[in-house]
Design a protein around this motif. Structure first.
Motif, PDB file in Angstrom:
ATOM      1  N   VAL A  43      -1.032  20.465  10.897  1.00 42.92           N
ATOM      2  CA  VAL A  43      -1.137  18.958  11.705  1.00 42.92           C
ATOM      3  C   VAL A  43      -1.595  18.147  10.152  1.00 42.92           C
ATOM      4  O   VAL A  43      -2.420  17.870   9.778  1.00 42.92           O
ATOM      5  N   LEU A  46      -2.778  12.371  13.684  1.00 44.09           N
ATOM      6  CA  LEU A  46      -3.664  12.866  14.654  1.00 44.09           C
ATOM      7  C   LEU A  46      -4.151  10.912  14.409  1.00 44.09           C
ATOM      8  O   LEU A  46      -4.870  10.403  14.432  1.00 44.09           O
ATOM      9  N   LYS A  48      -5.439   8.756  18.257  1.00 43.57           N
ATOM     10  CA  LYS A  48      -5.466   8.193  20.189  1.00 43.57           C
ATOM     11  C   LYS A  48      -5.139   6.736  20.455  1.00 43.57           C
ATOM     12  O   LYS A  48      -5.353   5.940  19.785  1.00 43.57           O
ATOM     13  N   MET A  59      -3.940  12.057  22.488  1.00 37.96           N
ATOM     14  CA  MET A  59      -3.825  12.318  21.392  1.00 37.96           C
ATOM     15  C   MET A  59      -2.582  12.664  20.964  1.00 37.96           C
ATOM     16  O   MET A  59      -2.079  13.799  21.446  1.00 37.96           O
ATOM     17  N   TYR A  61      -0.036  13.844  17.668  1.00 39.14           N
ATOM     18  CA  TYR A  61      -0.107  14.481  16.350  1.00 39.14           C
ATOM     19  C   TYR A  61       1.347  14.374  16.242  1.00 39.14           C
ATOM     20  O   TYR A  61       2.362  14.826  16.547  1.00 39.14           O
TER      21      TYR A  61
END
Length: 93
Positions: A43, A46, A48, A59, A61
């Motif tokens: 990942v 990320l 929110k 979330m 990503y």
């Protein structure tokens, strides 16, 4: 510097960064572990966010190979149906 990573099954994750040319670790952030999810790739970002104004936070990503994923808390059966239909439409195009 040799780091010895370990498995995390609960508690907290501590984030550090290398400073002084890689000689020292500097504490950056502490986060509580509430769930583990295996994405299957590395990942890169990320974030929110809310998908609709007034909606619950999700979330989003991105991964090293260009994948985009989202972790959404379903609060009702209608939420589940919406995302299931969205997935069907995205796969058909």
């Amino acid at each position: 510097m040799i780091l010895n990573p370990r498995s995390v099954s609960g508690g907290f994750i501590y984030t550090y960064r290398l400073v002084s040319g890689g000689e020292k670790l500097e504490f950056v952030h502490k986060a509580e572990v509430i769930v583990n999810y295996h994405v299957g790739e590395t990942v890169l970002s990320l974030q929110k966010t809310t998908l609709i104004p007034g909606g619950s936070e999700s979330m989003v990503y991105t991964t090293l190979s260009g994948g985009i994923g989202i972790l959404v808390p379903f609060t009702s059966h209608e939420d589940h149906d919406f995302f299931q239909h969205l997935e069907m439409h995205m796969r058909s195009e």
